[in-house]
Design a protein around this motif. Structure first.
Motif, PDB file in Angstrom:
ATOM      1  N   MET A 540      20.382  48.243  96.560  1.00  0.00           N
ATOM      2  CA  MET A 540      20.636  49.702  96.671  1.00  0.00           C
ATOM      3  C   MET A 540      21.926  50.181  96.988  1.00  0.00           C
ATOM      4  SD  MET A 540      16.821  50.589  97.930  1.00  0.00           S
ATOM      5  CE  MET A 540      16.553  49.009  98.809  1.00  0.00           C
ATOM      6  N   ASP A 541      22.786  49.326  97.395  1.00  0.00           N
ATOM      7  CA  ASP A 541      24.090  49.011  97.839  1.00  0.00           C
ATOM      8  C   ASP A 541      25.104  50.008  96.827  1.00  0.00           C
ATOM      9  OD1 ASP A 541      26.157  48.822 100.091  1.00  0.00           O
ATOM     10  OD2 ASP A 541      27.130  47.244  98.457  1.00  0.00           O
ATOM     11  N   THR A 542      26.028  50.759  97.420  1.00  0.00           N
ATOM     12  CA  THR A 542      27.059  51.340  96.472  1.00  0.00           C
ATOM     13  C   THR A 542      27.794  50.191  95.381  1.00  0.00           C
ATOM     14  OG1 THR A 542      27.358  52.801  98.156  1.00  0.00           O
ATOM     15  CG2 THR A 542      29.160  52.475  96.390  1.00  0.00           C
ATOM     16  N   ALA A 543      28.243  49.042  95.857  1.00  0.00           N
ATOM     17  CA  ALA A 543      28.770  48.038  95.449  1.00  0.00           C
ATOM     18  C   ALA A 543      27.977  47.798  94.211  1.00  0.00           C
ATOM     19  CB  ALA A 543      29.345  47.286  96.174  1.00  0.00           C
ATOM     20  N   TYR A 544      26.710  47.442  94.356  1.00  0.00           N
ATOM     21  CA  TYR A 544      25.709  46.963  93.308  1.00  0.00           C
ATOM     22  C   TYR A 544      25.562  47.969  92.315  1.00  0.00           C
ATOM     23  CZ  TYR A 544      21.944  44.606  90.941  1.00  0.00           C
ATOM     24  OH  TYR A 544      21.280  43.983  89.694  1.00  0.00           O
ATOM     25  N   ILE A 545      25.456  49.018  92.639  1.00  0.00           N
ATOM     26  CA  ILE A 545      25.418  50.344  91.642  1.00  0.00           C
ATOM     27  C   ILE A 545      26.569  50.562  90.703  1.00  0.00           C
ATOM     28  CG2 ILE A 545      24.664  52.602  91.366  1.00  0.00           C
ATOM     29  CD1 ILE A 545      23.010  52.392  93.922  1.00  0.00           C
ATOM     30  N   ARG A 546      27.478  50.564  91.427  1.00  0.00           N
ATOM     31  CA  ARG A 546      28.913  50.799  90.700  1.00  0.00           C
ATOM     32  C   ARG A 546      29.132  49.864  89.785  1.00  0.00           C
ATOM     33  NH1 ARG A 546      33.128  53.229  94.577  1.00  0.00           N
ATOM     34  NH2 ARG A 546      31.331  54.658  94.886  1.00  0.00           N
ATOM     35  N   SER A 547      29.221  48.641  90.315  1.00  0.00           N
ATOM     36  CA  SER A 547      29.617  47.550  89.429  1.00  0.00           C
ATOM     37  C   SER A 547      28.471  47.272  88.244  1.00  0.00           C
ATOM     38  CB  SER A 547      29.752  46.237  90.351  1.00  0.00           C
ATOM     39  OG  SER A 547      28.478  45.713  90.949  1.00  0.00           O
ATOM     40  N   SER A 548      27.479  47.688  88.367  1.00  0.00           N
ATOM     41  CA  SER A 548      26.468  47.592  87.352  1.00  0.00           C
ATOM     42  C   SER A 548      26.276  48.679  86.296  1.00  0.00           C
ATOM     43  CB  SER A 548      25.061  47.347  87.823  1.00  0.00           C
ATOM     44  OG  SER A 548      24.926  46.218  88.704  1.00  0.00           O
ATOM     45  N   HIS A 549      27.195  49.550  86.540  1.00  0.00           N
ATOM     46  CA  HIS A 549      27.245  50.926  85.951  1.00  0.00           C
ATOM     47  C   HIS A 549      28.421  50.597  84.751  1.00  0.00           C
ATOM     48  CE1 HIS A 549      26.641  55.087  84.569  1.00  0.00           C
ATOM     49  NE2 HIS A 549      27.987  55.185  84.479  1.00  0.00           N
ATOM     50  N   MET A 550      28.215  49.931  83.629  1.00  0.00           N
ATOM     51  CA  MET A 550      29.223  49.173  82.748  1.00  0.00           C
ATOM     52  C   MET A 550      29.752  50.343  81.970  1.00  0.00           C
ATOM     53  SD  MET A 550      29.276  46.332  83.720  1.00  0.00           S
ATOM     54  CE  MET A 550      28.434  44.790  84.670  1.00  0.00           C
ATOM     55  N   ARG A 551      30.986  50.962  82.435  1.00  0.00           N
ATOM     56  CA  ARG A 551      31.612  51.951  81.926  1.00  0.00           C
ATOM     57  C   ARG A 551      32.355  51.277  80.407  1.00  0.00           C
ATOM     58  NH1 ARG A 551      35.034  56.176  84.884  1.00  0.00           N
ATOM     59  NH2 ARG A 551      34.756  57.324  82.917  1.00  0.00           N
ATOM     60  N   ILE A 552      32.575  50.177  80.394  1.00  0.00           N
ATOM     61  CA  ILE A 552      33.117  49.442  79.414  1.00  0.00           C
ATOM     62  C   ILE A 552      32.257  48.562  78.749  1.00  0.00           C
ATOM     63  CG2 ILE A 552      35.259  48.748  78.147  1.00  0.00           C
ATOM     64  CD1 ILE A 552      36.606  49.221  81.028  1.00  0.00           C
ATOM     65  N   SER A 553      31.658  48.628  77.643  1.00  0.00           N
ATOM     66  CA  SER A 553      30.789  47.660  77.074  1.00  0.00           C
ATOM     67  C   SER A 553      31.459  46.856  75.898  1.00  0.00           C
ATOM     68  CB  SER A 553      29.463  48.265  76.497  1.00  0.00           C
ATOM     69  OG  SER A 553      28.578  47.318  75.891  1.00  0.00           O
ATOM     70  N   THR A 554      31.614  45.517  75.845  1.00  0.00           N
ATOM     71  CA  THR A 554      32.563  44.992  74.873  1.00  0.00           C
ATOM     72  C   THR A 554      31.922  43.623  74.542  1.00  0.00           C
ATOM     73  OG1 THR A 554      33.851  43.564  76.482  1.00  0.00           O
ATOM     74  CG2 THR A 554      34.571  45.871  76.094  1.00  0.00           C
ATOM     75  N   SER A 555      32.315  43.358  73.397  1.00  0.00           N
ATOM     76  CA  SER A 555      31.676  41.928  72.477  1.00  0.00           C
ATOM     77  C   SER A 555      32.477  41.454  71.530  1.00  0.00           C
ATOM     78  CB  SER A 555      30.295  42.110  72.339  1.00  0.00           C
ATOM     79  OG  SER A 555      29.535  41.151  71.833  1.00  0.00           O
ATOM     80  N   GLN A 556      32.804  40.127  71.548  1.00  0.00           N
ATOM     81  CA  GLN A 556      33.524  39.724  70.324  1.00  0.00           C
ATOM     82  C   GLN A 556      32.644  39.248  69.506  1.00  0.00           C
ATOM     83  OE1 GLN A 556      36.473  35.748  69.205  1.00  0.00           O
ATOM     84  NE2 GLN A 556      36.570  36.461  71.236  1.00  0.00           N
ATOM     85  N   VAL A 557      32.618  39.746  68.189  1.00  0.00           N
ATOM     86  CA  VAL A 557      31.784  39.351  67.100  1.00  0.00           C
ATOM     87  C   VAL A 557      32.605  38.889  66.055  1.00  0.00           C
ATOM     88  CG1 VAL A 557      29.798  39.713  65.537  1.00  0.00           C
ATOM     89  CG2 VAL A 557      29.782  40.557  67.885  1.00  0.00           C
ATOM     90  N   SER A 558      32.730  37.592  66.064  1.00  0.00           N
ATOM     91  CA  SER A 558      33.940  36.930  64.857  1.00  0.00           C
ATOM     92  C   SER A 558      33.197  36.592  63.813  1.00  0.00           C
ATOM     93  CB  SER A 558      34.374  35.583  65.674  1.00  0.00           C
ATOM     94  OG  SER A 558      35.173  35.871  66.681  1.00  0.00           O
ATOM     95  N   GLY A 559      33.948  37.198  62.582  1.00  0.00           N
ATOM     96  CA  GLY A 559      33.536  37.125  61.270  1.00  0.00           C
ATOM     97  C   GLY A 559      34.700  36.485  60.773  1.00  0.00           C
ATOM     98  N   LYS A 560      34.376  35.733  59.864  1.00  0.00           N
ATOM     99  CA  LYS A 560      35.790  35.064  59.019  1.00  0.00           C
ATOM    100  C   LYS A 560      36.153  35.928  57.879  1.00  0.00           C
ATOM    101  CE  LYS A 560      34.062  30.369  59.082  1.00  0.00           C
ATOM    102  NZ  LYS A 560      33.393  29.348  58.142  1.00  0.00           N
ATOM    103  N   CYS A 561      35.453  37.242  57.497  1.00  0.00           N
ATOM    104  CA  CYS A 561      35.975  38.174  56.525  1.00  0.00           C
ATOM    105  C   CYS A 561      36.234  39.371  57.492  1.00  0.00           C
ATOM    106  CB  CYS A 561      34.662  38.388  55.540  1.00  0.00           C
ATOM    107  SG  CYS A 561      33.241  39.294  56.544  1.00  0.00           S
ATOM    108  N   ASP A 562      36.912  40.183  56.595  1.00  0.00           N
ATOM    109  CA  ASP A 562      37.471  41.382  57.224  1.00  0.00           C
ATOM    110  C   ASP A 562      36.287  42.481  57.599  1.00  0.00           C
ATOM    111  OD1 ASP A 562      39.173  43.441  57.841  1.00  0.00           O
ATOM    112  OD2 ASP A 562      39.780  44.176  55.717  1.00  0.00           O
TER     113      ASP A 562
END
Length: 627
Positions: A540-562
């Motif tokens: 319930m601490d500020t740090a946990y709440i803020r660091s878990s509020h993911m303002r940037i959600s990213t993922s590398q999904v590599s495909g061989k094609c375009d």
């Protein structure tokens, strides 16, 4: 939304808790070859002190010095000898000894099956294939027929155990997700969904084709269980086009509704015998193929962005959102202008199995032999739905709600043409870590502050492994962004970039080995709840709440094609950013919500491109100075 629901939304793609029975989670699905992977190691429970030390380091960039002092005291108390942290750690270690993967059941439920917001936009990604330029209906349907044949050819390889085991370095990866793609369907419930898997003793022999909101059953195997040629599949598709008539009611939008609402509507639909038969046929199909109609005027959006929106949500109830069944694991999409790709329901699998499927299909289409189908192909069967007054009322509301989702999601998809992963490798840096630092830099450039940043790491080196979080926002990433935006020399900028990339790469190694922060901390919280204990102050601490509020959600999904994957942001004031690094360019799918005044997908795209160019120029300048 309960605090536990909020917790899951913060650390992945959404939501809630309840132990999923192992008999269900293991799944009755033909998984030849997977039994040979039973010697994969089990997911470890990280040492408590190491996780807490790492946690403090990851939250420091996101909170003030005064907040950090408070957080440090909270963490020290939590991790003190004989304290609540040690008690929870002991309980978690006990759970780990009695399961093949201490987190898998929690995750399937929490992130997916008890998440009650729509899967559309909030959970299900789109995957854009190399875009086409259909010059005629025949050309489009030929592509669609080959797409079906390519998918079935891939399934045949799975059935024959001919898909090679992936490896991370020398470590083999769990392949079970590959076998959960075909014949799978998420079934709506009143408070919790379930997953339906095809019966391995009576495997499906049909797919579903949707066109003008109508759904058709297509038999795709002959009497000897051989895959029909794409020419015979084409005959069936032509028959559907010729017989479809006027658009039907967009019943598919019900699958884009709030899951509780859809669960109630599903129950009402099922009271009718013909409806129940149609629902069962869809549920038991291998996959869907959506032959889409025209889209509305989308203004000046480029073709990539148009295709991304079409794969994610179908552009609304008056366009193609009703021509979907979002509960099916895989829905292939063929637009009338050449927008091609798929959308997939996320609960059974992560991105890599879907990307491998795509690459196989694209390669199959390119190399498919000529086919002159002789004889008659099976006749498509149009499914019947009888819509009662009560269901019609829910349907009208569902149309309004999906249109709101469509209106709120903003996407800006593009290809960075300046360079790709080969240039980054030439600088002796990890392409993924480099791209992650560019994303951090872009966010800082716009908002003048760091943002909590989620990158998906696979834990498939462990049995039943799913994901861990790479916390890409770090002390080094913030120092790098500040250095780039300041009046520092190119040498200083490059040094800051190298340090940030090195820090990210190290965290990535720890995450894929099961030693990240998020899954362990979440496990400690869930084991407390499971044992009727109070939720510790740490969560319930500020740090946990803020660091878990993911303002940037990213993922590398590599495909061989375009290609590239795309999805909505995790949080209202956030961005989604998925990418496919190719040798000499990088494809991006970025998103934001229009309802948030602080974010804008187009501004993020511009900031991202500018960041890549400035990083490149600093590197090249330093190289030249050394000559």
């Amino acid at each position: 939304m309960t605090s536990l629901v909020g917790l899951f939304r913060a650390v992945a793609r959404p939501s809630f808790l309840k132990t999923f029975p192992r008999s269900e989670a293991k799944i009755t699905v033909a998984m030849r070859g997977i039994m040979t992977q039973q010697n994969l190691p089990h997911l470890p429970v990280p040492p408590l002190k190491k996780t807490l030390d790492k946690y403090l380091r990851t939250v420091k960039p996101l909170i003030t010095d005064e907040e950090f002092k408070i957080t440090s005291n909270v963490v020290a108390k939590f991790g003190a000898p004989g304290g609540v942290g040690e008690k929870l750690q002991s309980l978690l270690e006990k759970r780990a000894k009695s399961t093949t993967n201490w987190f898998a059941d929690w995750w399937l439920n929490g992130a997916y099956l008890e998440f009650r917001s729509p899967v559309t936009v909030y959970s299900s990604p789109g995957l854009v294939f190399p875009l086409q330029n259909f010059k005629s209906s025949d050309e489009r349907l030929t592509y669609a027929a080959k797409m079906i044949a390519g998918a079935l050819d891939y399934k045949k390889k799975l059935d024959e155990d001919a898909i090679p085991v992936e490896k991370l370095g020398k470590d083999p990866l769990d392949m079970s997700q590959y076998y959960k793609v075909f014949g799978t369907c998420r079934m709506p419930g009143l408070t919790k969904d379930t997953l339906h898997f095809a019966d391995p003793n009576n495997p499906p022999r049909h797919i579903i084709v949707s066109h003008k909101n109508h759904f058709y059953k297509l038999i795709v195997y002959d009497d000897n269980n051989n895959i029909l040629s794409w020419g015979k599949l084409l005959q069936q598709l032509n028959e559907i086009i010729q017989s479809a008539g006027e658009p039907g009611p967009p019943i598919g939008v019900l699958t884009a509704e709030n899951r509780n609402v859809w669960g109630k509507a599903f129950k009402k639909l099922s009271e009718d015998r013909e409806n129940m038969e149609s629902l069962d046929i869809i549920k038991n199909s291998l996959f869907l193929l959506c032959l889409d109609g025209p889209n509305p005027d989308l203004g000046n959006l480029n073709f990539q962005t148009r295709a991304a929106l079409q794969t994610v949500h179908g552009n609304g109830s008056e366009a193609n959102s009703g021509n979907r069944w979002f509960d099916k694991t895989v829905q292939f999409i063929v637009g009338d202008k050449g927008e091609v790709g798929l959308t997939y329901e996320h609960s059974p699998a992560e991105g890599p199995p879907i990307a491998f499927l795509m690459d196989h299909i694209v390669n199959y289409i390119e190399k498919a032999p000529s086919d002159v189908a002789g004889g008659k192909s099976p006749k498509p069967e149009k499914l019947k739905f009888n819509i009662s007054g009560k269901v019609q009322k829910v349907l009208e509301t569902a149309k309004e709600n999906v249109d709101k989702l469509v209106d709120d999601l903003e996407m800006s998809c593009f290809t960075l043409k300046a360079y790709g992963k080969e240039f980054i490798k030439s600088q002796r840096m990890s392409p993924d870590s480099y791209i992650q630092m560019a994303i951090q830099f872009a966010f800082y450039r716009i908002h003048n502050e760091p943002g909590a940043h989620y990158e998906t790491a696979s834990t498939r080196k462990y049995l039943d492994g799913r994901t861990e979080v790479i916390r890409s926002c770090s002390l080094e990433s913030v120092a790098f962004a500040k250095t780039m935006l300041g009046s520092k020399s190119n040498e200083e900028k490059v040094k800051a970039l190298q340090e940030a990339v090195t820090g990210h790469k190290q965290y990535t190694i720890e995450a894929v080995n099961g030693f990240g922060v998020d899954r362990h901390l979440l496990g400690l919280k869930l084991i407390a709840i499971e044992n009727g204990m109070d939720i510790p102050t740490l969560f319930m601490d500020t740090a946990y709440i803020r660091s878990s509020h993911m303002r940037i959600s990213t993922s590398q999904v590599s495909g061989k094609c375009d290609s590239f994957m795309c999805y909505g942001p995790l949080v209202v004031d956030g961005y989604g950013c998925c990418y496919n690094p190719l040798p000499n360019e990088i494809n991006f799918g970025t998103s934001a919500y229009k309802s948030c005044p602080d974010t804008n997908a187009e501004k993020f795209r511009q900031a991202l491109e500018k960041s890549f160019i400035e990083m490149h120029d600093a590197l090249v300048s330093v190289q030249k100075s050394k000559l």
